[in-house]
Scaffold this motif. Structure first.
Motif, PDB file in Angstrom:
ATOM      1  N   ALA A   1      12.005 -41.970 -14.472  1.00 46.68           N
ATOM      2  CA  ALA A   1      12.881 -41.299 -15.434  1.00 46.68           C
ATOM      3  C   ALA A   1      12.095 -40.654 -16.573  1.00 46.68           C
ATOM      4  O   ALA A   1      12.386 -39.516 -16.963  1.00 46.68           O
ATOM      5  N   ILE A   2      11.110 -41.365 -17.100  1.00 50.71           N
ATOM      6  CA  ILE A   2      10.411 -40.861 -18.279  1.00 50.71           C
ATOM      7  C   ILE A   2       9.653 -39.570 -17.987  1.00 50.71           C
ATOM      8  O   ILE A   2       9.850 -38.557 -18.684  1.00 50.71           O
ATOM      9  N   PRO A   3       8.767 -39.509 -16.968  1.00 46.00           N
ATOM     10  CA  PRO A   3       8.080 -38.233 -16.735  1.00 46.00           C
ATOM     11  C   PRO A   3       9.031 -37.110 -16.320  1.00 46.00           C
ATOM     12  O   PRO A   3       8.838 -35.962 -16.713  1.00 46.00           O
ATOM     13  N   ALA A   4      10.084 -37.437 -15.543  1.00 45.55           N
ATOM     14  CA  ALA A   4      11.022 -36.400 -15.123  1.00 45.55           C
ATOM     15  C   ALA A   4      11.778 -35.839 -16.318  1.00 45.55           C
ATOM     16  O   ALA A   4      11.932 -34.613 -16.466  1.00 45.55           O
TER      17      ALA A   4
ATOM     18  N   GLY B   1      12.571 -31.740 -20.216  1.00 43.46           N
ATOM     19  CA  GLY B   1      13.159 -31.585 -21.543  1.00 43.46           C
ATOM     20  C   GLY B   1      14.192 -32.667 -21.753  1.00 43.46           C
ATOM     21  O   GLY B   1      15.175 -32.741 -21.010  1.00 43.46           O
ATOM     22  N   LEU B   2      14.001 -33.499 -22.780  1.00 41.41           N
ATOM     23  CA  LEU B   2      14.845 -34.679 -22.953  1.00 41.41           C
ATOM     24  C   LEU B   2      16.313 -34.349 -23.190  1.00 41.41           C
ATOM     25  O   LEU B   2      17.177 -35.177 -22.957  1.00 41.41           O
ATOM     26  N   ASP B   3      16.608 -33.148 -23.672  1.00 41.55           N
ATOM     27  CA  ASP B   3      17.995 -32.808 -23.959  1.00 41.55           C
ATOM     28  C   ASP B   3      18.564 -31.800 -22.968  1.00 41.55           C
ATOM     29  O   ASP B   3      19.574 -31.145 -23.250  1.00 41.55           O
ATOM     30  N   SER B   4      17.948 -31.671 -21.807  1.00 44.22           N
ATOM     31  CA  SER B   4      18.367 -30.663 -20.836  1.00 44.22           C
ATOM     32  C   SER B   4      18.743 -31.310 -19.508  1.00 44.22           C
ATOM     33  O   SER B   4      17.904 -31.967 -18.871  1.00 44.22           O
TER      34      SER B   4
ATOM     35  N   LEU C   1      12.770 -33.409  -9.291  1.00 49.40           N
ATOM     36  CA  LEU C   1      12.191 -32.843  -8.069  1.00 49.40           C
ATOM     37  C   LEU C   1      10.676 -32.723  -8.187  1.00 49.40           C
ATOM     38  O   LEU C   1       9.944 -33.015  -7.229  1.00 49.40           O
ATOM     39  N   ALA C   2      10.204 -32.312  -9.358  1.00 54.60           N
ATOM     40  CA  ALA C   2       8.757 -32.183  -9.558  1.00 54.60           C
ATOM     41  C   ALA C   2       8.061 -33.529  -9.443  1.00 54.60           C
ATOM     42  O   ALA C   2       6.996 -33.644  -8.813  1.00 54.60           O
ATOM     43  N   VAL C   3       8.660 -34.557 -10.030  1.00 55.35           N
ATOM     44  CA  VAL C   3       8.063 -35.897  -9.976  1.00 55.35           C
ATOM     45  C   VAL C   3       8.061 -36.419  -8.541  1.00 55.35           C
ATOM     46  O   VAL C   3       7.057 -36.973  -8.058  1.00 55.35           O
ATOM     47  N   GLY C   4       9.181 -36.260  -7.832  1.00 59.41           N
ATOM     48  CA  GLY C   4       9.253 -36.731  -6.451  1.00 59.41           C
ATOM     49  C   GLY C   4       8.247 -36.053  -5.548  1.00 59.41           C
ATOM     50  O   GLY C   4       7.558 -36.702  -4.750  1.00 59.41           O
ATOM     51  N   LEU C   5       8.150 -34.737  -5.659  1.00 60.31           N
ATOM     52  CA  LEU C   5       7.202 -33.989  -4.824  1.00 60.31           C
ATOM     53  C   LEU C   5       5.759 -34.333  -5.178  1.00 60.31           C
ATOM     54  O   LEU C   5       4.916 -34.523  -4.291  1.00 60.31           O
ATOM     55  N   THR C   6       5.477 -34.418  -6.468  1.00 61.91           N
ATOM     56  CA  THR C   6       4.105 -34.713  -6.898  1.00 61.91           C
ATOM     57  C   THR C   6       3.661 -36.089  -6.412  1.00 61.91           C
ATOM     58  O   THR C   6       2.554 -36.246  -5.867  1.00 61.91           O
TER      59      THR C   6
ATOM     60  N   ARG D   1      -7.935 -44.780  -6.533  1.00 61.01           N
ATOM     61  CA  ARG D   1      -6.816 -45.249  -5.731  1.00 61.01           C
ATOM     62  C   ARG D   1      -5.544 -45.259  -6.573  1.00 61.01           C
ATOM     63  O   ARG D   1      -5.572 -45.382  -7.788  1.00 61.01           O
ATOM     64  N   GLY D   2      -4.422 -45.123  -5.904  1.00 60.51           N
ATOM     65  CA  GLY D   2      -3.142 -45.139  -6.604  1.00 60.51           C
ATOM     66  C   GLY D   2      -2.846 -43.878  -7.374  1.00 60.51           C
ATOM     67  O   GLY D   2      -2.057 -43.901  -8.323  1.00 60.51           O
ATOM     68  N   ILE D   3      -3.450 -42.769  -6.963  1.00 56.34           N
ATOM     69  CA  ILE D   3      -3.234 -41.513  -7.683  1.00 56.34           C
ATOM     70  C   ILE D   3      -1.774 -41.070  -7.600  1.00 56.34           C
ATOM     71  O   ILE D   3      -1.261 -40.374  -8.480  1.00 56.34           O
ATOM     72  N   GLY D   4      -1.055 -41.504  -6.551  1.00 59.34           N
ATOM     73  CA  GLY D   4       0.353 -41.121  -6.414  1.00 59.34           C
ATOM     74  C   GLY D   4       1.208 -41.651  -7.551  1.00 59.34           C
ATOM     75  O   GLY D   4       2.195 -41.019  -7.926  1.00 59.34           O
ATOM     76  N   ASP D   5       0.834 -42.806  -8.107  1.00 57.20           N
ATOM     77  CA  ASP D   5       1.599 -43.370  -9.219  1.00 57.20           C
ATOM     78  C   ASP D   5       1.303 -42.650 -10.535  1.00 57.20           C
ATOM     79  O   ASP D   5       2.152 -42.587 -11.424  1.00 57.20           O
ATOM     80  N   VAL D   6       0.096 -42.114 -10.645  1.00 58.39           N
ATOM     81  CA  VAL D   6      -0.346 -41.504 -11.905  1.00 58.39           C
ATOM     82  C   VAL D   6      -0.061 -40.012 -11.932  1.00 58.39           C
ATOM     83  O   VAL D   6       0.148 -39.425 -13.008  1.00 58.39           O
ATOM     84  N   ALA D   7      -0.035 -39.363 -10.767  1.00 54.66           N
ATOM     85  CA  ALA D   7       0.074 -37.913 -10.689  1.00 54.66           C
ATOM     86  C   ALA D   7       1.248 -37.328 -11.474  1.00 54.66           C
ATOM     87  O   ALA D   7       1.089 -36.316 -12.170  1.00 54.66           O
ATOM     88  N   PRO D   8       2.469 -37.912 -11.406  1.00 53.11           N
ATOM     89  CA  PRO D   8       3.572 -37.337 -12.195  1.00 53.11           C
ATOM     90  C   PRO D   8       3.286 -37.300 -13.693  1.00 53.11           C
ATOM     91  O   PRO D   8       3.680 -36.356 -14.389  1.00 53.11           O
ATOM     92  N   TYR D   9       2.591 -38.318 -14.199  1.00 51.22           N
ATOM     93  CA  TYR D   9       2.264 -38.340 -15.625  1.00 51.22           C
ATOM     94  C   TYR D   9       1.211 -37.278 -15.965  1.00 51.22           C
ATOM     95  O   TYR D   9       1.245 -36.693 -17.054  1.00 51.22           O
ATOM     96  N   LEU D  10       0.289 -37.042 -15.047  1.00 49.84           N
ATOM     97  CA  LEU D  10      -0.690 -35.983 -15.279  1.00 49.84           C
ATOM     98  C   LEU D  10      -0.015 -34.621 -15.346  1.00 49.84           C
ATOM     99  O   LEU D  10      -0.338 -33.790 -16.213  1.00 49.84           O
TER     100      LEU D  10
END
Length: 297
Positions: free
Chosen positions: A225-228, A233-236, A245-250, A266-275
């Motif tokens: 939820a947080i990166p998405a 945009g927190l108000d959009s 969608l961007a977080v899921g695909l990334t 290792r574990g780049i899939g967990d970090v990638a959305p935050y990057l």
């Protein structure tokens, strides 16, 4: 090519679920300007209710009960806990929701214990194969339900008095109050609706890839939820959809090409959305669709 297609399809299905999670997060912020860190424990609560009651009520009955219970608890958090402190600064309100999250998650973790709770969903571990692309039925169901709920919510935001009041209160709170819009009622509706969305998302989040309800579900929900929400945009509400969608695909693509990205750790899939979120914020601090504050001097 088939591997890439499989990852894209799975990424979109996961992104729909992430968008549903982010939408509940954004709704509360849009209505109250509160960053709701209790959202993860609300999601865990919904999954827990389904896990405890599906044997007696059946799967549909358990889902309806979970939605009602989670919406009611979310409403209590918004009305009983936060409304008396509504004049406090946003940081204080966020800390209050964090306290609620710790209390609720601790109690749910104690109740779950070492039990392996499942939701009793009818999809199980079955997969759908189309043109050589395999997608778990849980992901297909999650994407279909998420799309339907998101579409219904967008219609509600544009075609109902509550939705118009929410958008008016978010854009011009003082003007909305002068026009007779009861912002407390709008906020209560947002909290209750967010709770219902959390319970629905919790159903699918704990069913795949490993079925079982554990304390980690709440953290996983906030992790999506947080990166998405911040990315979009927190108000959009539109930003929540794009961000999800961007977080899921990334996350799916990074995990799918883990071997090629091994030099990143290792574990780049967990970090990638935050990057991705950080890169977007460097260019657009308010997110892709967030409202930018303009200070006039």
């Amino acid at each position: 090519m088939n591997h890439l297609a499989t990852l894209l399809v799975n990424g979109v299905s996961l992104g729909c679920l992430d968008a549903l999670i982010a939408l509940g997060f954004v709704l509360v912020f849009k209505a109250t300007r509160v960053v709701n860190f209790a959202y993860g424990s609300l999601l865990l609560l919904g999954a827990y209710v389904i896990g405890r009651t599906h044997d007696g009520l059946g799967f549909p009955g358990a889902v309806l009960l979970a939605v009602a219970v989670t919406a009611a608890v979310a409403l209590v958090v918004g009305v009983v806990v936060l409304r008396p402190a509504r004049l406090a600064d946003p940081g204080t309100l966020a800390i209050l929701t964090l306290g609620v999250d710790i209390v609720l998650a601790t109690e749910l973790t104690r109740r779950i214990g070492t039990d392996l709770l499942t939701t009793g969903d009818p999809w199980g571990a079955r997969v759908v194969t189309v043109a050589g692309i395999q997608v778990p039925q849980t992901r297909v169901a999650a994407a279909a339900v998420a799309v339907l709920l998101i579409a219904a919510l967008l219609v509600a935001l544009t075609a109902t008095d509550w939705g118009v009041g929410l958008r008016a209160s978010a854009e011009r709170p003082a003007t909305a109050a002068l026009l007779g819009i009861r912002q407390s009622r709008v906020a209560a509706g947002a909290w209750g609706l967010a709770g219902g969305l959390a319970a629905t998302a919790g159903l699918f989040l704990v069913a795949f890839p490993a079925p079982g309800i554990g304390a980690g579900a709440g953290q996983a929900a906030l992790g999506a939820a947080i990166p998405a929400a911040v990315l979009g945009g927190l108000d959009s509400t539109t930003g929540a959809l794009v961000g999800g969608l961007a977080v899921g695909l990334t996350a799916t693509l990074a995990a799918g090409y883990q071997d090629q990205l091994a030099f990143l750790g290792r574990g780049i899939g967990d970090v990638a959305p935050y990057l991705v979120m950080l890169l977007v914020l460097l260019v657009r601090p308010a997110g892709l669709f967030g409202s930018r504050e303009v200070d006039r001097v």
